[in-house]
Design a protein around this motif. Structure first.
Motif, PDB file in Angstrom:
ATOM      1  N   CYS A   1       0.847  -1.202   0.000  1.00 57.26           N
ATOM      2  CA  CYS A   1       0.000   0.000   0.000  1.00 57.26           C
ATOM      3  C   CYS A   1       0.888   1.260   0.000  1.00 57.26           C
ATOM      4  O   CYS A   1       1.722   1.421   0.893  1.00 57.26           O
ATOM      5  CB  CYS A   1      -0.912   0.015   1.225  1.00 57.26           C
TER       6      CYS A   1
ATOM      7  N   CYS B   1      -6.553  -1.108  -0.146  1.00 55.50           N
ATOM      8  CA  CYS B   1      -5.890  -1.537   1.085  1.00 55.50           C
ATOM      9  C   CYS B   1      -6.935  -1.837   2.160  1.00 55.50           C
ATOM     10  O   CYS B   1      -7.838  -1.032   2.398  1.00 55.50           O
ATOM     11  CB  CYS B   1      -4.943  -0.447   1.571  1.00 55.50           C
TER      12      CYS B   1
ATOM     13  N   CYS C   1      -0.071   3.390   3.577  1.00 58.33           N
ATOM     14  CA  CYS C   1       0.283   2.937   4.932  1.00 58.33           C
ATOM     15  C   CYS C   1       1.334   1.831   4.947  1.00 58.33           C
ATOM     16  O   CYS C   1       1.802   1.442   6.019  1.00 58.33           O
ATOM     17  CB  CYS C   1      -0.977   2.473   5.671  1.00 58.33           C
TER      18      CYS C   1
ATOM     19  N   CYS D   1      -6.216   0.850   5.282  1.00 57.69           N
ATOM     20  CA  CYS D   1      -6.419   2.303   5.216  1.00 57.69           C
ATOM     21  C   CYS D   1      -7.342   2.743   4.085  1.00 57.69           C
ATOM     22  O   CYS D   1      -7.581   3.943   3.925  1.00 57.69           O
ATOM     23  CB  CYS D   1      -5.073   3.013   5.106  1.00 57.69           C
TER      24      CYS D   1
ATOM     25  N   ALA E   1       0.944  -1.321   4.209  1.00 52.82           N
ATOM     26  CA  ALA E   1       0.434  -2.681   4.453  1.00 52.82           C
ATOM     27  C   ALA E   1       0.838  -3.582   3.278  1.00 52.82           C
ATOM     28  O   ALA E   1       0.862  -3.132   2.132  1.00 52.82           O
ATOM     29  CB  ALA E   1      -1.091  -2.658   4.606  1.00 52.82           C
TER      30      ALA E   1
HETATM   31 ZN   LIG Z   1      -2.960   1.148   3.353  1.00 52.00          ZN
END
Ligand SMILES: [Zn+2]
Length: 268
Positions: free
Chosen positions: A10, A35, A13, A38, A15
């Motif tokens: 992502c 994601c 963030c 987020c 991820a």
């Molecule tokens: Zn994210």
């Protein structure tokens, strides 16, 4: 030269790629993901960046994109033009918005193309640009020099590193952040190049727009694989926050009937 096609984590963030879920948009090669942590929407892979310096450059792809849309959806394109006219939707001028908020001095546009958004600069402002396309960067540099500025041909983060910290009083990100491979890192780099009272004007396709829901893949904000990030008012505010900015939305900036999302970022 070997290109890597790793799945992207992502871009907001961080991820891991495996935790993002696919949305029903994309091509056989490129898929739009969201994601789970987020909500950021992004393309799962990146095209090789060196292509953008030449053959995939904006001036080539945007012309072919507009022509293709007109050919594929002539009635839709005509209807959108008429609606815009009927609704008296006026064209916003990014440099005027910036000049109304920012202190005069050096201003930078990331992804400045040939420099059209900053020429002529508002009274007291000096135009600078960063542009990845070689031909457009050369054109912008020639346009900015007479006003005391310049354009650097580079990706955003590399280009921003060429300027002293705190140098710029304002920045324009107009149709740029959806193209940026590293949007959070680029905003962090931009924050470093900005004075503490600087202002950033952003325009990007609004993934939360009604048109995207109604038109699906025919939505004008989709451009594969050039647009690698898709923002909503919430995710734009969040990525800005993580880079040290506060996003502010004024009247009409996040209008769901518009395909575009506007915002002003201030240093937090
Ligand atoms: Zn994210």
């Amino acid at each position: 030269m070997t290109e890597t096609f790793d799945k992207r984590d992502c871009p907001l963030c961080g991820a891991p790629a495996a935790s993002a879920r696919p949305l029903p948009y994309g091509t056989s090669e490129f898929h739009v993901m969201q994601c789970a942590a987020c909500d950021q929407v992004f393309l799962d892979r990146l095209p090789p960046q060196h292509e953008f310096a030449d053959e995939r450059a904006w001036e080539v792809s945007s012309v072919s994109h507009a022509a293709q849309r007109k050919r594929d959806y002539p009635i839709l394109v005509a209807a959108q033009r008429m609606t815009r006219w009927r609704m008296h939707i006026t064209k916003r001028e990014p440099k005027k918005i910036l000049a109304s908020h920012a202190r005069p001095g050096p201003m930078v546009e990331i992804g400045c193309g040939g420099g059209v958004n900053l020429i002529p600069p508002p009274e007291g402002f000096v135009p600078y640009g960063i542009e990845i396309s070689k031909s457009l960067a050369a054109a912008a540099d020639a346009a900015f020099r007479p006003f005391g500025g310049q354009c650097i041909q580079a990706p955003a983060i590399e280009g921003l590193a060429a300027f002293p910290r705190g140098f710029f009083h304002g920045a324009l990100l107009i149709g740029y952040i959806e193209h940026e491979f590293l949007p959070r890192e680029a905003l962090v780099a931009l924050r470093g190049a900005l004075a503490d009272d600087a202002v950033v004007v952003v325009k990007t396709p609004n993934f939360a727009s009604l048109n995207r829901r109604v038109m699906g893949m025919r939505w004008s904000g989709f451009r594969f694989p050039d647009h690698v990030n898709y923002f909503t008012p919430a995710t734009l505010a969040e990525i800005a926050r993580r880079a040290g900015f506060r996003a502010q939305y004024g009247w009409g900036d996040r209008n769901p009937t518009s395909d575009s999302l506007w915002g002003v970022l201030r240093t937090a």
